[in-house]
Motif scaffolding. Structure first.
Motif, PDB file in Angstrom:
ATOM      1  N   ALA A   1       0.835  -1.203   0.000  1.00  0.00           N
ATOM      2  CA  ALA A   1       0.000   0.000   0.000  1.00  0.00           C
ATOM      3  C   ALA A   1       0.874   1.259   0.000  1.00  0.00           C
ATOM      4  O   ALA A   1       1.885   1.319   0.684  1.00  0.00           O
ATOM      5  CB  ALA A   1      -0.919   0.007   1.202  1.00  0.00           C
ATOM      6  N   ALA A   2       0.448   2.248  -0.800  1.00  0.00           N
ATOM      7  CA  ALA A   2       1.184   3.519  -0.869  1.00  0.00           C
ATOM      8  C   ALA A   2       0.198   4.651  -1.077  1.00  0.00           C
ATOM      9  O   ALA A   2      -0.858   4.477  -1.679  1.00  0.00           O
ATOM     10  CB  ALA A   2       2.194   3.495  -2.003  1.00  0.00           C
ATOM     11  N   GLU A   3       0.554   5.829  -0.576  1.00  0.00           N
ATOM     12  CA  GLU A   3      -0.256   7.029  -0.752  1.00  0.00           C
ATOM     13  C   GLU A   3       0.628   8.154  -1.265  1.00  0.00           C
ATOM     14  O   GLU A   3       1.720   8.379  -0.746  1.00  0.00           O
ATOM     15  CB  GLU A   3      -0.895   7.458   0.562  1.00  0.00           C
ATOM     16  N   VAL A   4       0.143   8.860  -2.287  1.00  0.00           N
ATOM     17  CA  VAL A   4       0.870   9.973  -2.879  1.00  0.00           C
ATOM     18  C   VAL A   4      -0.077  11.163  -2.946  1.00  0.00           C
ATOM     19  O   VAL A   4      -1.197  11.046  -3.458  1.00  0.00           O
ATOM     20  CB  VAL A   4       1.376   9.624  -4.297  1.00  0.00           C
ATOM     21  N   THR A   5       0.341  12.308  -2.419  1.00  0.00           N
ATOM     22  CA  THR A   5      -0.473  13.519  -2.491  1.00  0.00           C
ATOM     23  C   THR A   5      -0.329  14.115  -3.885  1.00  0.00           C
ATOM     24  O   THR A   5       0.758  14.495  -4.306  1.00  0.00           O
ATOM     25  CB  THR A   5      -0.032  14.541  -1.433  1.00  0.00           C
ATOM     26  N   VAL A   6      -1.451  14.173  -4.592  1.00  0.00           N
ATOM     27  CA  VAL A   6      -1.454  14.667  -5.965  1.00  0.00           C
ATOM     28  C   VAL A   6      -1.672  16.173  -5.995  1.00  0.00           C
ATOM     29  O   VAL A   6      -1.051  16.881  -6.784  1.00  0.00           O
ATOM     30  CB  VAL A   6      -2.557  13.956  -6.779  1.00  0.00           C
ATOM     31  N   MET A   7      -2.543  16.686  -5.113  1.00  0.00           N
ATOM     32  CA  MET A   7      -2.859  18.113  -5.127  1.00  0.00           C
ATOM     33  C   MET A   7      -3.084  18.603  -3.703  1.00  0.00           C
ATOM     34  O   MET A   7      -3.703  17.915  -2.891  1.00  0.00           O
ATOM     35  CB  MET A   7      -4.115  18.365  -5.960  1.00  0.00           C
ATOM     36  N   ASN A   8      -2.566  19.785  -3.419  1.00  0.00           N
ATOM     37  CA  ASN A   8      -2.804  20.477  -2.165  1.00  0.00           C
ATOM     38  C   ASN A   8      -2.910  21.964  -2.499  1.00  0.00           C
ATOM     39  O   ASN A   8      -1.922  22.676  -2.524  1.00  0.00           O
ATOM     40  CB  ASN A   8      -1.682  20.207  -1.159  1.00  0.00           C
ATOM     41  N   GLU A   9      -4.135  22.423  -2.784  1.00  0.00           N
ATOM     42  CA  GLU A   9      -4.354  23.794  -3.262  1.00  0.00           C
ATOM     43  C   GLU A   9      -5.255  24.552  -2.307  1.00  0.00           C
ATOM     44  O   GLU A   9      -6.130  23.976  -1.665  1.00  0.00           O
ATOM     45  CB  GLU A   9      -5.009  23.772  -4.642  1.00  0.00           C
ATOM     46  N   ASN A  10      -5.065  25.870  -2.256  1.00  0.00           N
ATOM     47  CA  ASN A  10      -5.896  26.749  -1.455  1.00  0.00           C
ATOM     48  C   ASN A  10      -7.195  27.033  -2.210  1.00  0.00           C
ATOM     49  O   ASN A  10      -7.174  27.317  -3.400  1.00  0.00           O
ATOM     50  CB  ASN A  10      -5.151  28.054  -1.169  1.00  0.00           C
ATOM     51  N   VAL A  11      -8.331  26.948  -1.499  1.00  0.00           N
ATOM     52  CA  VAL A  11      -9.639  27.206  -2.095  1.00  0.00           C
ATOM     53  C   VAL A  11     -10.153  28.534  -1.557  1.00  0.00           C
ATOM     54  O   VAL A  11     -10.329  28.693  -0.349  1.00  0.00           O
ATOM     55  CB  VAL A  11     -10.635  26.076  -1.751  1.00  0.00           C
ATOM     56  N   LEU A  12     -10.381  29.475  -2.459  1.00  0.00           N
ATOM     57  CA  LEU A  12     -10.921  30.777  -2.073  1.00  0.00           C
ATOM     58  C   LEU A  12     -12.431  30.762  -2.232  1.00  0.00           C
ATOM     59  O   LEU A  12     -12.969  30.118  -3.131  1.00  0.00           O
ATOM     60  CB  LEU A  12     -10.322  31.883  -2.941  1.00  0.00           C
TER      61      LEU A  12
ATOM     62  N   VAL B   1      -3.323   1.248 -18.165  1.00  0.00           N
ATOM     63  CA  VAL B   1      -2.913   2.459 -17.443  1.00  0.00           C
ATOM     64  C   VAL B   1      -2.098   2.005 -16.241  1.00  0.00           C
ATOM     65  O   VAL B   1      -2.579   1.247 -15.404  1.00  0.00           O
ATOM     66  CB  VAL B   1      -4.132   3.289 -16.994  1.00  0.00           C
ATOM     67  N   ILE B   2      -0.837   2.451 -16.175  1.00  0.00           N
ATOM     68  CA  ILE B   2       0.107   1.974 -15.160  1.00  0.00           C
ATOM     69  C   ILE B   2       0.636   3.171 -14.377  1.00  0.00           C
ATOM     70  O   ILE B   2       1.016   4.199 -14.954  1.00  0.00           O
ATOM     71  CB  ILE B   2       1.263   1.202 -15.815  1.00  0.00           C
ATOM     72  N   TYR B   3       0.643   3.015 -13.041  1.00  0.00           N
ATOM     73  CA  TYR B   3       1.249   4.026 -12.170  1.00  0.00           C
ATOM     74  C   TYR B   3       2.625   3.527 -11.761  1.00  0.00           C
ATOM     75  O   TYR B   3       2.762   2.455 -11.178  1.00  0.00           O
ATOM     76  CB  TYR B   3       0.386   4.288 -10.934  1.00  0.00           C
ATOM     77  N   GLN B   4       3.664   4.313 -12.063  1.00  0.00           N
ATOM     78  CA  GLN B   4       5.038   3.954 -11.744  1.00  0.00           C
ATOM     79  C   GLN B   4       5.454   4.737 -10.510  1.00  0.00           C
ATOM     80  O   GLN B   4       5.828   5.892 -10.592  1.00  0.00           O
ATOM     81  CB  GLN B   4       5.954   4.266 -12.925  1.00  0.00           C
ATOM     82  N   GLY B   5       5.370   4.078  -9.345  1.00  0.00           N
ATOM     83  CA  GLY B   5       5.692   4.733  -8.088  1.00  0.00           C
ATOM     84  C   GLY B   5       6.982   4.219  -7.501  1.00  0.00           C
ATOM     85  O   GLY B   5       7.745   3.478  -8.135  1.00  0.00           O
ATOM     86  N   ALA B   6       7.236   4.600  -6.262  1.00  0.00           N
ATOM     87  CA  ALA B   6       8.460   4.199  -5.585  1.00  0.00           C
ATOM     88  C   ALA B   6       8.454   2.712  -5.241  1.00  0.00           C
ATOM     89  O   ALA B   6       9.504   2.076  -5.177  1.00  0.00           O
ATOM     90  CB  ALA B   6       8.638   5.014  -4.311  1.00  0.00           C
ATOM     91  N   GLU B   7       7.264   2.147  -5.018  1.00  0.00           N
ATOM     92  CA  GLU B   7       7.170   0.723  -4.665  1.00  0.00           C
ATOM     93  C   GLU B   7       7.168  -0.182  -5.884  1.00  0.00           C
ATOM     94  O   GLU B   7       7.200  -1.389  -5.760  1.00  0.00           O
ATOM     95  CB  GLU B   7       5.891   0.473  -3.857  1.00  0.00           C
ATOM     96  N   GLY B   8       7.077   0.383  -7.082  1.00  0.00           N
ATOM     97  CA  GLY B   8       7.047  -0.407  -8.301  1.00  0.00           C
ATOM     98  C   GLY B   8       5.854  -0.018  -9.161  1.00  0.00           C
ATOM     99  O   GLY B   8       5.142   0.941  -8.876  1.00  0.00           O
ATOM    100  N   ASP B   9       5.644  -0.773 -10.215  1.00  0.00           N
ATOM    101  CA  ASP B   9       4.554  -0.493 -11.136  1.00  0.00           C
ATOM    102  C   ASP B   9       3.248  -1.088 -10.616  1.00  0.00           C
ATOM    103  O   ASP B   9       3.214  -2.222 -10.144  1.00  0.00           O
ATOM    104  CB  ASP B   9       4.857  -1.071 -12.516  1.00  0.00           C
ATOM    105  N   VAL B  10       2.166  -0.310 -10.735  1.00  0.00           N
ATOM    106  CA  VAL B  10       0.838  -0.753 -10.314  1.00  0.00           C
ATOM    107  C   VAL B  10      -0.093  -0.621 -11.502  1.00  0.00           C
ATOM    108  O   VAL B  10      -0.171   0.436 -12.130  1.00  0.00           O
ATOM    109  CB  VAL B  10       0.308   0.098  -9.139  1.00  0.00           C
ATOM    110  N   ASP B  11      -0.799  -1.704 -11.835  1.00  0.00           N
ATOM    111  CA  ASP B  11      -1.769  -1.701 -12.924  1.00  0.00           C
ATOM    112  C   ASP B  11      -3.064  -1.092 -12.408  1.00  0.00           C
ATOM    113  O   ASP B  11      -3.725  -1.653 -11.539  1.00  0.00           O
ATOM    114  CB  ASP B  11      -2.001  -3.121 -13.424  1.00  0.00           C
ATOM    115  N   CYS B  12      -3.447   0.093 -12.916  1.00  0.00           N
ATOM    116  CA  CYS B  12      -4.634   0.795 -12.429  1.00  0.00           C
ATOM    117  C   CYS B  12      -5.896   0.437 -13.204  1.00  0.00           C
ATOM    118  O   CYS B  12      -6.990   0.603 -12.693  1.00  0.00           O
ATOM    119  CB  CYS B  12      -4.425   2.304 -12.510  1.00  0.00           C
ATOM    120  N   GLY B  13      -5.769  -0.020 -14.416  1.00  0.00           N
ATOM    121  CA  GLY B  13      -6.939  -0.359 -15.214  1.00  0.00           C
ATOM    122  C   GLY B  13      -6.597  -0.360 -16.687  1.00  0.00           C
ATOM    123  O   GLY B  13      -5.429  -0.446 -17.071  1.00  0.00           O
ATOM    124  N   LYS B  14      -7.640  -0.268 -17.517  1.00  0.00           N
ATOM    125  CA  LYS B  14      -7.411  -0.277 -18.954  1.00  0.00           C
ATOM    126  C   LYS B  14      -8.303   0.741 -19.632  1.00  0.00           C
ATOM    127  O   LYS B  14      -9.343   1.130 -19.110  1.00  0.00           O
ATOM    128  CB  LYS B  14      -7.667  -1.653 -19.540  1.00  0.00           C
TER     129      LYS B  14
END
Length: 155
Positions: free
Chosen positions: A18-29, A102-115
């Motif tokens: 299991a891994a978590e990656v923060t994709v977005m951290n934006e201020n909402v006005l 569709v493949i996510y290439q992260g620090a833990e290795g490649d993860v198949d996300c779907g097609k």
């Protein structure tokens, strides 16, 4: 004792990948104190093969309108109005389209996300998730600002 060790090994093997990656951290006005929701969706560009996330923050504000009846009495509307407060698209580093996978290439290795495929009814390109990659969005409120945080979770 053998059952305990076997159960411990099963729990440990599920946690390792299991891994978590923060994709977005934006201020909402413009975010008020009303009920708000975060919608995060995958977008795959087929020409470049890159993956994106589209984030929409919707706030349900009370309707200030209403109507008068035939005797001049005021009746306010009770239904809330959804208002889009924030909408942005951001690139996900490491999410690529390889062939139709569709493949996510992260620090833990490649993860198949779907097609990538074609929808049955409208014949449009569609990203079919297999459950290995999930997006979760939340709003973090502080005393001075509100931030929208989107996290990519992989198995």
């Amino acid at each position: 004792m053998k059952k305990f060790i076997l159960a411990l090994m099963l729990v440990c093997t599920g946690i390792v990948n299991a891994a978590e990656v923060t994709v977005m951290n934006e201020n909402v006005l413009g975010l008020g104190s009303y009920f708000s929701t975060v919608d995060a969706r995958f977008i795959i560009d087929q020409t470049s093969g890159e993956g994106f996330v589209k984030v929409t923050v919707t706030e349900e504000r009370p309707d200030r309108g209403g109507w008068y009846d035939q005797y001049g009495r005021w009746y306010p509307n009770r239904m809330p109005i959804p208002v889009v407060v924030f909408q942005e698209t951001a690139k996900i580093d490491g999410l690529t389209l390889v062939g139709d996978q569709v493949i996510y290439q992260g620090a833990e290795g490649d993860v198949d996300c779907g097609k990538m495929g074609v929808s049955r009814v409208f014949k449009k390109p569609t990203f079919y998730l297999n459950g290995n990659c999930k997006l979760s969005g939340s709003i973090k409120n502080t005393r001075t600002s509100s931030n929208v945080v989107v996290v990519l979770k992989t198995k």
